[in-house]
Design a protein around this motif. Structure first.
Motif, PDB file in Angstrom:
ATOM      1  N   ILE A   8       0.847  -1.200   0.000  1.00 11.56           N
ATOM      2  CA  ILE A   8       0.000   0.000   0.000  1.00 11.56           C
ATOM      3  C   ILE A   8       0.883   1.251   0.000  1.00 11.56           C
ATOM      4  O   ILE A   8       1.853   1.335   0.757  1.00 11.56           O
ATOM      5  CB  ILE A   8      -0.915   0.025   1.251  1.00 11.56           C
ATOM      6  CG1 ILE A   8      -1.810  -1.223   1.290  1.00 11.56           C
ATOM      7  CG2 ILE A   8      -1.775   1.290   1.272  1.00 11.56           C
ATOM      8  CD1 ILE A   8      -2.566  -1.407   2.596  1.00 11.56           C
ATOM      9  N   HIS A   9       0.520   2.214  -0.857  1.00 10.19           N
ATOM     10  CA  HIS A   9       1.245   3.495  -0.898  1.00 10.19           C
ATOM     11  C   HIS A   9       0.418   4.583  -0.210  1.00 10.19           C
ATOM     12  O   HIS A   9      -0.808   4.542  -0.234  1.00 10.19           O
ATOM     13  CB  HIS A   9       1.522   3.891  -2.353  1.00 10.19           C
ATOM     14  CG  HIS A   9       2.458   2.939  -3.024  1.00 10.19           C
ATOM     15  ND1 HIS A   9       3.826   3.086  -2.974  1.00 10.19           N
ATOM     16  CD2 HIS A   9       2.235   1.796  -3.714  1.00 10.19           C
ATOM     17  CE1 HIS A   9       4.386   2.084  -3.623  1.00 10.19           C
ATOM     18  NE2 HIS A   9       3.447   1.291  -4.081  1.00 10.19           N
ATOM     19  N   THR A  10       1.106   5.549   0.381  1.00 14.21           N
ATOM     20  CA  THR A  10       0.422   6.676   1.039  1.00 14.21           C
ATOM     21  C   THR A  10       0.914   7.995   0.425  1.00 14.21           C
ATOM     22  O   THR A  10       1.785   8.004  -0.455  1.00 14.21           O
ATOM     23  CB  THR A  10       0.710   6.732   2.559  1.00 14.21           C
ATOM     24  OG1 THR A  10       2.050   7.225   2.758  1.00 14.21           O
ATOM     25  CG2 THR A  10       0.564   5.375   3.209  1.00 14.21           C
ATOM     26  N   SER A  13       4.620   8.910  -0.328  1.00 15.17           N
ATOM     27  CA  SER A  13       5.225   8.778  -1.663  1.00 15.17           C
ATOM     28  C   SER A  13       4.178   9.212  -2.686  1.00 15.17           C
ATOM     29  O   SER A  13       3.720  10.350  -2.632  1.00 15.17           O
ATOM     30  CB  SER A  13       5.778   7.370  -1.907  1.00 15.17           C
ATOM     31  OG  SER A  13       4.769   6.384  -1.980  1.00 15.17           O
ATOM     32  N   ASP A  14       3.765   8.329  -3.581  1.00  7.58           N
ATOM     33  CA  ASP A  14       2.844   8.780  -4.633  1.00  7.58           C
ATOM     34  C   ASP A  14       1.416   8.275  -4.467  1.00  7.58           C
ATOM     35  O   ASP A  14       0.657   8.224  -5.424  1.00  7.58           O
ATOM     36  CB  ASP A  14       3.404   8.419  -6.021  1.00  7.58           C
ATOM     37  CG  ASP A  14       3.697   6.943  -6.150  1.00  7.58           C
ATOM     38  OD1 ASP A  14       3.495   6.207  -5.173  1.00  7.58           O
ATOM     39  OD2 ASP A  14       4.141   6.521  -7.226  1.00  7.58           O
ATOM     40  N   GLY A  15       1.053   7.910  -3.235  1.00  5.00           N
ATOM     41  CA  GLY A  15      -0.333   7.534  -2.981  1.00  5.00           C
ATOM     42  C   GLY A  15      -1.192   8.764  -2.742  1.00  5.00           C
ATOM     43  O   GLY A  15      -0.679   9.856  -2.496  1.00  5.00           O
ATOM     44  N   ASP A  38       5.797   2.445   0.891  1.00  6.50           N
ATOM     45  CA  ASP A  38       6.008   3.617   0.039  1.00  6.50           C
ATOM     46  C   ASP A  38       7.321   3.508  -0.714  1.00  6.50           C
ATOM     47  O   ASP A  38       8.255   2.824  -0.287  1.00  6.50           O
ATOM     48  CB  ASP A  38       6.004   4.879   0.906  1.00  6.50           C
ATOM     49  CG  ASP A  38       4.586   5.373   1.170  1.00  6.50           C
ATOM     50  OD1 ASP A  38       3.816   5.467   0.195  1.00  6.50           O
ATOM     51  OD2 ASP A  38       4.264   5.660   2.331  1.00  6.50           O
ATOM     52  N   HIS A  39       7.402   4.236  -1.832  1.00  6.40           N
ATOM     53  CA  HIS A  39       8.648   4.297  -2.597  1.00  6.40           C
ATOM     54  C   HIS A  39       9.664   5.138  -1.814  1.00  6.40           C
ATOM     55  O   HIS A  39       9.428   6.327  -1.574  1.00  6.40           O
ATOM     56  CB  HIS A  39       8.438   4.989  -3.950  1.00  6.40           C
ATOM     57  CG  HIS A  39       7.395   4.365  -4.809  1.00  6.40           C
ATOM     58  ND1 HIS A  39       7.617   3.223  -5.539  1.00  6.40           N
ATOM     59  CD2 HIS A  39       6.124   4.726  -5.082  1.00  6.40           C
ATOM     60  CE1 HIS A  39       6.520   2.919  -6.223  1.00  6.40           C
ATOM     61  NE2 HIS A  39       5.602   3.810  -5.964  1.00  6.40           N
ATOM     62  N   ASP A  40      10.759   4.518  -1.420  1.00  5.17           N
ATOM     63  CA  ASP A  40      11.932   5.231  -0.889  1.00  5.17           C
ATOM     64  C   ASP A  40      11.691   6.097   0.346  1.00  5.17           C
ATOM     65  O   ASP A  40      12.469   7.026   0.593  1.00  5.17           O
ATOM     66  CB  ASP A  40      12.564   6.124  -1.980  1.00  5.17           C
ATOM     67  CG  ASP A  40      12.806   5.357  -3.259  1.00  5.17           C
ATOM     68  OD1 ASP A  40      13.128   4.162  -3.166  1.00  5.17           O
ATOM     69  OD2 ASP A  40      12.672   5.945  -4.344  1.00  5.17           O
ATOM     70  N   CYS A 244      -2.185  -0.485  -3.794  1.00 11.48           N
ATOM     71  CA  CYS A 244      -3.150   0.618  -3.836  1.00 11.48           C
ATOM     72  C   CYS A 244      -2.426   1.966  -3.786  1.00 11.48           C
ATOM     73  O   CYS A 244      -1.597   2.204  -2.921  1.00 11.48           O
ATOM     74  CB  CYS A 244      -4.087   0.494  -2.631  1.00 11.48           C
ATOM     75  SG  CYS A 244      -5.204   1.874  -2.429  1.00 11.48           S
ATOM     76  N   HIS A 245      -2.757   2.833  -4.771  1.00  9.04           N
ATOM     77  CA  HIS A 245      -2.242   4.207  -4.766  1.00  9.04           C
ATOM     78  C   HIS A 245      -3.366   5.187  -4.423  1.00  9.04           C
ATOM     79  O   HIS A 245      -3.178   6.394  -4.514  1.00  9.04           O
ATOM     80  CB  HIS A 245      -1.633   4.567  -6.124  1.00  9.04           C
ATOM     81  CG  HIS A 245      -0.236   4.027  -6.318  1.00  9.04           C
ATOM     82  ND1 HIS A 245       0.020   2.722  -6.603  1.00  9.04           N
ATOM     83  CD2 HIS A 245       0.975   4.642  -6.263  1.00  9.04           C
ATOM     84  CE1 HIS A 245       1.338   2.544  -6.716  1.00  9.04           C
ATOM     85  NE2 HIS A 245       1.937   3.691  -6.520  1.00  9.04           N
ATOM     86  N   GLY A 246      -4.521   4.639  -4.079  1.00 15.90           N
ATOM     87  CA  GLY A 246      -5.605   5.481  -3.560  1.00 15.90           C
ATOM     88  C   GLY A 246      -6.672   5.894  -4.538  1.00 15.90           C
ATOM     89  O   GLY A 246      -7.677   6.484  -4.147  1.00 15.90           O
TER      90      GLY A 246
HETATM   91 ZN    ZN Z   1       3.891   4.237  -6.839  1.00 12.58          ZN
END
Ligand code: ZN
Ligand code: AMP
Ligand code: FE
Ligand code: FE
Length: 276
Positions: A8-10, A13-15, A38-40, A244-246
């Motif tokens: 899951i991304h928030t 990062s890019d969520g 998250d990315h990085d 999921c990116h939202g």
């Molecule tokens: Zn992403």
């Protein structure tokens, strides 16, 4: 039963969902565990862990997703149960985030050269978090009327071989795996179904991955079966998550759409405990 969504991304990062909104949706979908990957950056995880202290019905696994390259192919590496306080690791993330920022400047400059009106401030006001990336630039392009949606913005300007493409930092897949191992995490090959060159999967897995992301929103049934077979053959941990990116589909995010059951979750957790 659907037990855990481990990808899951928030907004860190890019969520699109904040850590708080992610926890809210996870509860709504009756998940027992989630991982924020998250990315990085680990700031989304850190925030979620703090929020969850007051209401810890859901187990939050500290995670991350690192981009790497293997033989010219882009490979995403997930790390689970990572130590988010390790100084050297946090310094490395800072370095990666700085290079992402400089890359965003270059992409915006290229777009400006193409007479596209988009500013650094606008992109930063969209990204907010630590990990600025192409999806934020894509959202600005859509907002300013240069593309009809994010996908269109990638196809026109941002994807590889497109006019405003700029390469990311170079981390080899082996280095990404080592980075995760150094902070006592479990390195997992993310969404193998999205690799351009599927022929490298076996070679990739032998670089030191402990697990494979079998379940993913973009894996169909035949992909899942293929990766399950590989996991059994190579004695790898089996993970899964929605990525999921939202974005909302029928008013709901993808969160919880790809999951693993309790048994597989416990296997992963046991592997992490035995590393400590
Ligand atoms: Zn992403
Ligand atoms: P970056 O980390 O800045 O290189 O951006 C990579 C992210 O952009 C990926 O994690 C995806 O979420 C998204 N992405 C990559 N390619 C596309 C595409 N063709 N259409 C939409 N999103 C994409
Ligand atoms: Fe990914
Ligand atoms: Fe992802």
């Amino acid at each position: 039963m659907e037990y855990a969504d481990l990808h899951i991304h928030t907004t860190a990062s890019d969520g699109i969902l904040s850590p708080e909104q992610v926890i809210w949706w996870a509860a709504k979908k009756q998940l027992k565990a989630i991982s924020i990957t998250d990315h990085d950056t680990i700031n989304g995880v850190a925030e979620a862990l703090l929020i969850n202290k007051q209401n810890n019905d859901i187990e939050i696994v500290p995670g991350i997703e690192l981009n790497s390259y293997f033989n010219g192919e882009e490979v995403h590496v997930l790390g689970y149960y990572i130590d988010i306080t390790d100084e050297a690791f946090l310094n490395k993330l800072k370095e990666i985030q700085d290079s992402r920022y400089n890359r965003a400047l270059k992409i915006i400059k290229k777009l400006n050269m193409l007479n596209i009106s988009i500013s650094v401030d606008q992109v930063l006001s969209i990204s907010k978090g630590d990990s600025v990336g192409r999806p934020h630039i894509a959202r600005a392009l859509v907002k300013n009327g240069y593309a009809k949606d994010v996908k269109d913005a990638f196809n026109r300007y941002l994807a590889k071989d497109c006019p405003a493409y700029v390469e990311r930092y170079k981390l080899t897949t082996k280095q990404a795996i080592e980075t995760i191992n150094n902070i006592k995490g479990i390195p997992v090959l993310a969404h193998p179904g999205l690799l351009n060159n599927k022929a490298i999967i076996n070679e990739l897995l032998d670089l030191g991955f402990r697990g494979i992301e079998v379940y993913h929103s973009k894996h169909d049934e035949s992909a899942v079966n293929r990766f399950l077979k590989i996991a059994l053959e190579k004695d790898l941990l089996i993970t899964g998550g929605s990525d999921c990116h939202g974005k909302l589909i029928d008013g709901k995010p993808e969160l919880g759409n790809a999951t693993i059951d309790h048994g597989k979750f416990i296997e992963l957790k046991k592997a992490a405990i035995s590393k400590n």
